[in-house]
Design a protein around this motif. Structure first.
Motif, PDB file in Angstrom:
ATOM      1  N   PRO A  70       0.825  -1.080  -0.027  1.00 30.38           N
ATOM      2  CA  PRO A  70      -0.064   0.066  -0.155  1.00 30.38           C
ATOM      3  C   PRO A  70       0.690   1.433   0.008  1.00 30.38           C
ATOM      4  O   PRO A  70       0.391   2.361  -0.329  1.00 30.38           O
ATOM      5  CB  PRO A  70      -0.883  -0.141   1.176  1.00 30.38           C
ATOM      6  CG  PRO A  70       0.149  -0.970   2.058  1.00 30.38           C
ATOM      7  CD  PRO A  70       0.636  -1.928   1.229  1.00 30.38           C
ATOM      8  N   VAL A  71       2.159   1.064   0.311  1.00 34.17           N
ATOM      9  CA  VAL A  71       3.110   2.357   0.535  1.00 34.17           C
ATOM     10  C   VAL A  71       4.451   2.160  -0.216  1.00 34.17           C
ATOM     11  O   VAL A  71       4.982   0.940   0.015  1.00 34.17           O
ATOM     12  CB  VAL A  71       3.230   2.871   1.705  1.00 34.17           C
ATOM     13  CG1 VAL A  71       3.939   3.994   1.878  1.00 34.17           C
ATOM     14  CG2 VAL A  71       1.806   3.073   2.439  1.00 34.17           C
ATOM     15  N   LEU A  72       4.946   3.229  -1.109  1.00 35.87           N
ATOM     16  CA  LEU A  72       6.182   3.190  -1.520  1.00 35.87           C
ATOM     17  C   LEU A  72       6.965   4.267  -0.794  1.00 35.87           C
ATOM     18  O   LEU A  72       6.445   5.428  -0.944  1.00 35.87           O
ATOM     19  CB  LEU A  72       6.275   3.286  -2.921  1.00 35.87           C
ATOM     20  CG  LEU A  72       7.527   3.198  -3.690  1.00 35.87           C
ATOM     21  CD1 LEU A  72       8.353   1.851  -3.651  1.00 35.87           C
ATOM     22  CD2 LEU A  72       7.501   3.891  -5.073  1.00 35.87           C
ATOM     23  N   ILE A  73       7.842   3.945   0.004  1.00 31.98           N
ATOM     24  CA  ILE A  73       8.610   5.074   0.541  1.00 31.98           C
ATOM     25  C   ILE A  73      10.085   5.267   0.230  1.00 31.98           C
ATOM     26  O   ILE A  73      10.632   4.197  -0.038  1.00 31.98           O
ATOM     27  CB  ILE A  73       8.225   4.991   2.236  1.00 31.98           C
ATOM     28  CG1 ILE A  73       8.520   6.146   2.982  1.00 31.98           C
ATOM     29  CG2 ILE A  73       9.073   3.691   2.912  1.00 31.98           C
ATOM     30  CD1 ILE A  73       7.973   6.165   4.496  1.00 31.98           C
ATOM     31  N   CYS A  74      10.585   6.584   0.694  1.00 27.59           N
ATOM     32  CA  CYS A  74      11.987   6.602   0.288  1.00 27.59           C
ATOM     33  C   CYS A  74      12.681   6.542   2.026  1.00 27.59           C
ATOM     34  O   CYS A  74      12.328   7.184   2.934  1.00 27.59           O
ATOM     35  CB  CYS A  74      12.305   8.175  -0.034  1.00 27.59           C
ATOM     36  SG  CYS A  74      14.138   8.466  -0.005  1.00 27.59           S
ATOM     37  N   GLU A  75      13.691   5.592   2.158  1.00 30.39           N
ATOM     38  CA  GLU A  75      14.272   5.377   3.421  1.00 30.39           C
ATOM     39  C   GLU A  75      15.202   6.499   3.703  1.00 30.39           C
ATOM     40  O   GLU A  75      15.666   6.509   4.998  1.00 30.39           O
ATOM     41  CB  GLU A  75      15.258   3.768   3.388  1.00 30.39           C
ATOM     42  CG  GLU A  75      14.136   2.565   3.032  1.00 30.39           C
ATOM     43  CD  GLU A  75      14.824   1.351   3.311  1.00 30.39           C
ATOM     44  OE1 GLU A  75      16.226   1.336   2.482  1.00 30.39           O
ATOM     45  OE2 GLU A  75      14.527   0.671   4.265  1.00 30.39           O
ATOM     46  N   SER A  76      15.493   7.439   2.974  1.00 30.78           N
ATOM     47  CA  SER A  76      16.420   8.384   3.119  1.00 30.78           C
ATOM     48  C   SER A  76      15.614   9.665   3.783  1.00 30.78           C
ATOM     49  O   SER A  76      15.810  10.399   4.617  1.00 30.78           O
ATOM     50  CB  SER A  76      17.317   8.885   1.996  1.00 30.78           C
ATOM     51  OG  SER A  76      17.992  10.061   2.412  1.00 30.78           O
ATOM     52  N   CYS A  77      14.741  10.094   3.082  1.00 27.71           N
ATOM     53  CA  CYS A  77      13.924  11.270   3.485  1.00 27.71           C
ATOM     54  C   CYS A  77      12.329  11.188   3.589  1.00 27.71           C
ATOM     55  O   CYS A  77      11.804  12.128   3.967  1.00 27.71           O
ATOM     56  CB  CYS A  77      14.038  12.508   2.267  1.00 27.71           C
ATOM     57  SG  CYS A  77      13.164  12.114   0.949  1.00 27.71           S
ATOM     58  N   GLN A  84      12.518  13.307  -4.529  1.00 26.07           N
ATOM     59  CA  GLN A  84      12.932  14.291  -3.680  1.00 26.07           C
ATOM     60  C   GLN A  84      14.240  14.476  -3.282  1.00 26.07           C
ATOM     61  O   GLN A  84      14.871  15.695  -3.298  1.00 26.07           O
ATOM     62  CB  GLN A  84      11.970  14.303  -2.428  1.00 26.07           C
ATOM     63  CG  GLN A  84      11.746  15.353  -1.595  1.00 26.07           C
ATOM     64  CD  GLN A  84      10.724  15.327  -0.472  1.00 26.07           C
ATOM     65  OE1 GLN A  84       9.498  15.465  -0.850  1.00 26.07           O
ATOM     66  NE2 GLN A  84      11.009  14.856   0.799  1.00 26.07           N
ATOM     67  N   CYS A  85      14.885  13.389  -3.237  1.00 28.05           N
ATOM     68  CA  CYS A  85      16.610  13.589  -2.689  1.00 28.05           C
ATOM     69  C   CYS A  85      17.445  12.666  -3.484  1.00 28.05           C
ATOM     70  O   CYS A  85      18.356  12.497  -3.315  1.00 28.05           O
ATOM     71  CB  CYS A  85      16.458  13.181  -1.057  1.00 28.05           C
ATOM     72  SG  CYS A  85      16.103  11.221  -0.921  1.00 28.05           S
ATOM     73  N   ASN A  86      16.843  12.070  -4.605  1.00 22.39           N
ATOM     74  CA  ASN A  86      17.512  11.309  -5.391  1.00 22.39           C
ATOM     75  C   ASN A  86      18.360   9.935  -4.980  1.00 22.39           C
ATOM     76  O   ASN A  86      18.818   9.449  -5.531  1.00 22.39           O
ATOM     77  CB  ASN A  86      18.482  12.147  -6.268  1.00 22.39           C
ATOM     78  CG  ASN A  86      18.349  12.615  -7.182  1.00 22.39           C
ATOM     79  OD1 ASN A  86      17.352  12.157  -8.172  1.00 22.39           O
ATOM     80  ND2 ASN A  86      19.335  13.439  -7.731  1.00 22.39           N
ATOM     81  N   HIS A  87      17.860   9.641  -3.688  1.00 23.20           N
ATOM     82  CA  HIS A  87      18.078   8.493  -3.103  1.00 23.20           C
ATOM     83  C   HIS A  87      17.724   7.027  -4.068  1.00 23.20           C
ATOM     84  O   HIS A  87      16.603   7.189  -4.228  1.00 23.20           O
ATOM     85  CB  HIS A  87      17.739   8.140  -1.706  1.00 23.20           C
ATOM     86  CG  HIS A  87      18.153   7.206  -0.894  1.00 23.20           C
ATOM     87  ND1 HIS A  87      19.422   7.114  -0.466  1.00 23.20           N
ATOM     88  CD2 HIS A  87      17.705   5.943  -0.360  1.00 23.20           C
ATOM     89  CE1 HIS A  87      19.776   6.000   0.288  1.00 23.20           C
ATOM     90  NE2 HIS A  87      18.295   5.337   0.200  1.00 23.20           N
ATOM     91  N   GLN A  88      18.677   6.219  -4.133  1.00 26.14           N
ATOM     92  CA  GLN A  88      18.232   4.954  -5.014  1.00 26.14           C
ATOM     93  C   GLN A  88      17.381   4.016  -4.398  1.00 26.14           C
ATOM     94  O   GLN A  88      16.955   3.016  -4.712  1.00 26.14           O
ATOM     95  CB  GLN A  88      19.725   4.397  -5.460  1.00 26.14           C
ATOM     96  CG  GLN A  88      20.555   5.231  -6.213  1.00 26.14           C
ATOM     97  CD  GLN A  88      19.843   5.643  -7.651  1.00 26.14           C
ATOM     98  OE1 GLN A  88      19.411   4.921  -8.333  1.00 26.14           O
ATOM     99  NE2 GLN A  88      19.980   6.862  -7.874  1.00 26.14           N
ATOM    100  N   GLU A  89      17.567   4.152  -2.937  1.00 24.25           N
ATOM    101  CA  GLU A  89      16.657   2.757  -2.379  1.00 24.25           C
ATOM    102  C   GLU A  89      15.079   3.176  -1.932  1.00 24.25           C
ATOM    103  O   GLU A  89      14.834   4.246  -0.980  1.00 24.25           O
ATOM    104  CB  GLU A  89      17.405   2.540  -0.870  1.00 24.25           C
ATOM    105  CG  GLU A  89      18.716   1.818  -1.253  1.00 24.25           C
ATOM    106  CD  GLU A  89      18.500   0.392  -1.861  1.00 24.25           C
ATOM    107  OE1 GLU A  89      17.693  -0.270  -1.682  1.00 24.25           O
ATOM    108  OE2 GLU A  89      19.480   0.367  -2.770  1.00 24.25           O
ATOM    109  N   LEU A  90      14.332   2.447  -2.612  1.00 28.40           N
ATOM    110  CA  LEU A  90      12.770   3.048  -2.256  1.00 28.40           C
ATOM    111  C   LEU A  90      12.244   1.633  -1.868  1.00 28.40           C
ATOM    112  O   LEU A  90      12.460   0.483  -2.332  1.00 28.40           O
ATOM    113  CB  LEU A  90      12.076   3.433  -3.707  1.00 28.40           C
ATOM    114  CG  LEU A  90      12.396   4.607  -4.298  1.00 28.40           C
ATOM    115  CD1 LEU A  90      11.718   5.019  -5.431  1.00 28.40           C
ATOM    116  CD2 LEU A  90      12.195   5.729  -3.099  1.00 28.40           C
ATOM    117  N   LYS A  91      11.508   1.605  -0.822  1.00 21.20           N
ATOM    118  CA  LYS A  91      10.893   0.627  -0.271  1.00 21.20           C
ATOM    119  C   LYS A  91       9.526   0.525  -0.211  1.00 21.20           C
ATOM    120  O   LYS A  91       8.731   1.274   0.171  1.00 21.20           O
ATOM    121  CB  LYS A  91      11.491   0.359   1.435  1.00 21.20           C
ATOM    122  CG  LYS A  91      11.339  -0.896   2.245  1.00 21.20           C
ATOM    123  CD  LYS A  91      11.810  -0.835   3.436  1.00 21.20           C
ATOM    124  CE  LYS A  91      11.566  -2.213   4.089  1.00 21.20           C
ATOM    125  NZ  LYS A  91      12.070  -2.146   5.563  1.00 21.20           N
TER     126      LYS A  91
END
Length: 740
Positions: free
Chosen positions: A441-448, A488-495
């Motif tokens: 139900p959610v895709l989130i960035c682990e950094s921001c 938003q922050c260009n971080h590669q890890e999306l969870k």
């Protein structure tokens, strides 16, 4: 000037319900000959503005009736029917529905017609009949199991049989066309035969237990008059057998039976039960049929050819000349409430239709709605209880698992994983329930902590991995590609956070690689015939894990399921909707009821972060009826429906301030006009304030006097429609079932 010139000529006119969003019927002129042939309840082609429309004649006005000479009548374009296709009782039902639900009568009338008749097509459509022409074709079809089955059925009908009956027997039209290409059968168009088939028994009834016999006898005593019954039976207690034995007596009298079920998915197994019990014509009416098949089924019902009419909610408006019984199964189900346009409730319309037709109405459920319990308390409905499961089956035992302390793997407690493994090793089936489709139900960035939100709704995107990786909004339908980095922050890890059925399927395949996982949700059953294939697979006594949403909870008989695992029910305990707790309890009990319906005992494990919740404890330690009693007391103290009558105004535009200002202004006027007998809540933002790029506001009207609520509402609502801005959308929901 001669005296004859002063004698006014008679003006022949009719009143027509035209399918436009206006609350009046309209007068049209016609010739004397047309007037003589015109029938109330027949269709007529008319011109309305720049449109050519199909309307229904609701009144023949006397030729000498006064007429405003300043108003020029339009002439009808054509009389489309020689006879009425909507009888007097159905016209009364539709008129009442338009008044009660405060919806334009011309639009409501269309609810009773199949699409082809709404389009002005002729009534006498030719029926498709299939004849076998090659009686020694076994070699041509040895590679196709479906074609072999169709061939066997065609051989049973040497003089040919209708496509509708073949479809009811499980033979798809595409299979018949494949046989036609091979020169094995041919399709012939012929006039439809509307003569009813005499009813005979194909299979003798089962022996009724004492509770069933009492229910059957009580209803049969009232079979020639209106009386409403609530068949309150535990899951697996044999409600269908009660229906069948009552239907048998009604059908013997040459009467028709209307059976309503909540969803298309329930119809195949219900049809098979009816076909194995009765030899008679069965008409099937639901949205999954194409236009011509729906038309033929509707005509079979309307002419009296069909003895049993099985359909979803809209079938309640089907004309039936010999109606003797109405059965509405799973009466608590939200599917019986139309949520768009003409927002009727098939349960309430069924009760009024029973009154008009003077026939009994049976509402059945293992988890009756609080509304039905309230009607029974008021003496308007008779409760018939079934307190034991049919045969040797016993109710499953429920266990609550506290997720706060449980050791978990893939979001499933280790204890539950062990229980599932035990059942599979015993060659039994397990049902895993999660009312959330998709992967997560959610895709989130682990950094921001950025979350993938729908740009058009106040909702997160759901992650899907089939048929390809993508993000999908289940509210407005928007689909986006899966991002490979955080915008938003260009971080590669999306969870992916949380569980959907697709993710649980992946986890179960990893945990139990040697066993088949059968997923049942909207995504896996979207193709025609897919649900029937899945259902047939489940009926085989092979160990398997059934995984699905509430599609699996409704009325299905799974004899080999001995364990039900409910993975997450907590969201239903926290909703702002006052009915959410009731819906959650119903869902828990309905899912629970899929376990232990055969000879082996069943168990239910419910994972939750709130094991102390009073609802869960009432269901585990008491039962649904005790829960319903407590809920009724709370509603009565709070003066909430059904102890007050409600109407919900939904307002939608591109500016929320415009919504609230408009509703606030008109709310003040209603308060003054109604002497404050109407309690007005709002306007407030809807629970999902923005949907599909537009803002939504709600206003709830409550009153203990239903008649006066409707009286004041009628004029106020039409004034509201008349004064609304052109870009604003308004809807009125009488007796709303959801506040979203």
């Amino acid at each position: 000037m001669s005296n004859s010139a002063n004698i006014s000529q008679p003006i022949y006119r009719i009143r027509v319900a035209v399918p436009v969003y206006l609350y009046d019927c309209f007068d049209y002129s016609l010739s004397q000959e047309q007037y003589q042939h015109a029938q109330v309840g027949a269709r007529v082609a008319v011109s309305f503005g720049r449109q050519n429309l199909t309307g229904i004649i609701v009144e023949k006005i006397a030729p000498d009736a006064p007429l405003d000479s300043s108003f020029k009548l339009k002439a009808i374009t054509e009389l489309l029917d020689d006879q009425a296709i909507l009888d007097e009782k159905v016209l009364s039902l539709l008129t009442w529905s338009a008044q009660y639900y405060q919806f334009p009568v011309g639009e409501v009338m269309q609810s009773a017609l199949p699409t082809l008749l709404r389009q002005g097509k002729p009534y006498n459509l030719l029926a498709r009949t299939w004849n076998l022409i090659d009686h020694n074709a076994e070699a041509k079809i040895k590679r196709s199991e479906r074609q072999q089955e169709a061939y066997k059925i065609l051989k049973l009908h040497p003089t040919g049989t209708g496509e509708n009956l073949l479809n009811l027997s499980g033979v798809e039209t595409v299979t018949l066309k494949a046989l036609e290409k091979k020169g094995i059968c041919e399709c012939v168009l012929a006039e439809q035969d509307f003569s009813p088939m005499p009813m005979s028994m194909a299979q003798m009834p089962l022996t009724a237990n004492p509770d069933q016999k009492k229910a059957i006898d009580t209803v049969l005593k009232a079979r020639k008059k209106y009386q409403a019954f609530l068949l309150d039976g535990l899951t697996g207690s044999g409600k269908t057998e009660v229906y069948l034995q009552i239907m048998q007596e009604v059908l013997k009298q040459g009467k028709q039976v209307l059976v309503l079920v909540p969803e298309i998915g329930l119809t195949p197994q219900t049809i098979s039960r009816f076909q194995s019990r009765f030899h008679c014509n069965i008409a099937l009416l639901h949205s999954g049929l194409n236009d011509s098949k729906r038309m033929q089924a509707w005509q079979a019902a309307q002419t009296g050819k069909a003895s049993i009419i099985l359909g979803t909610r809209s079938a309640i408006y089907t004309p039936l000349p010999n109606l003797g019984l109405i059965v509405l199964d799973e009466e608590h189900d939200l599917s019986f409430k139309q949520q768009e346009g003409f927002r009727y409730h098939a349960r309430d319309v069924a009760l009024f239709r029973g009154h008009l037709e003077q026939c009994p109405v049976i509402l059945g459920s293992a988890t009756p709605s609080i509304e039905c319990y309230a009607l029974a308390k008021q003496g308007k409905m008779t409760i018939l209880e079934l307190n034991q499961r049919a045969g040797t089956a016993v109710m499953p035992k429920m266990h609550i698992l506290d997720l706060k302390v449980a050791q978990k793997q893939h979001g499933i407690s280790q204890l539950l994983i062990g229980e599932i493994r035990k059942r599979l090793e015993k060659k039994e089936q397990v049902l895993v329930f999660l009312n959330r489709r998709g992967y997560a139900p959610v895709l989130i960035c682990e950094s921001c902590a950025w979350q993938a939100k729908c740009p058009h709704c106040d909702a997160n995107f759901t992650v899907h991995r089939t048929p390809y990786q993508h993000l999908h909004c289940h509210h407005c339908g928007t689909i986006h590609r899966m991002p490979d980095h955080c915008p938003q922050c260009n971080h590669q890890e999306l969870k992916s956070i949380g569980m959907g059925t697709a993710k649980v399927e992946e986890s179960l395949n990893e945990l139990f690689p040697e066993h088949e996982v059968i997923r049942v949700d909207r995504d896996s059953t979207s193709r025609v015939g897919s649900w029937q294939k899945i259902y047939d697979k489940i009926q085989k006594s092979e160990p398997a894990i059934l995984l699905g949403t509430q599609m699996l909870a409704k009325g299905h008989h799974f004899p080999y399921v001995t364990l039900v695992a409910i993975l997450d029910i907590d969201s239903g305990l926290l909703s702002v909707d006052f009915r959410a707790i009731e819906r959650t309890a119903q869902l828990i009990v309905q899912v629970t009821g899929r376990a232990g319906r055969g000879e082996r005992k069943g168990d239910v494990f419910l994972q939750t972060l709130r094991p102390e919740h009073p609802l869960l404890n009432t269901l585990v330690n008491e039962d649904y009826r005790k829960f319903a009693q407590e809920t009724m007391k709370e509603r009565e103290m709070a003066l909430m429906p059904p102890f007050r009558y409600a109407a919900l105004i939904r307002c939608e535009s591109k500016d929320q301030q415009v919504n609230t200002d408009f509703l606030q202004q008109h709310a003040q006027q209603l308060r003054q006009d109604s002497d404050n007998i109407i309690d007005i809540w709002g306007p407030i933002p809807a629970p999902m304030e923005r949907k599909a790029g537009r803002y939504q506001a709600h206003m709830v009207l409550l009153s203990q006097d239903r008649a006066r609520l409707h009286y004041y509402l009628r004029y106020w609502w039409q004034n509201l429609l008349h004064n609304k801005p052109s870009n604003m959308k308004l809807s009125l929901d009488i007796d709303p079932q959801e506040l979203s």
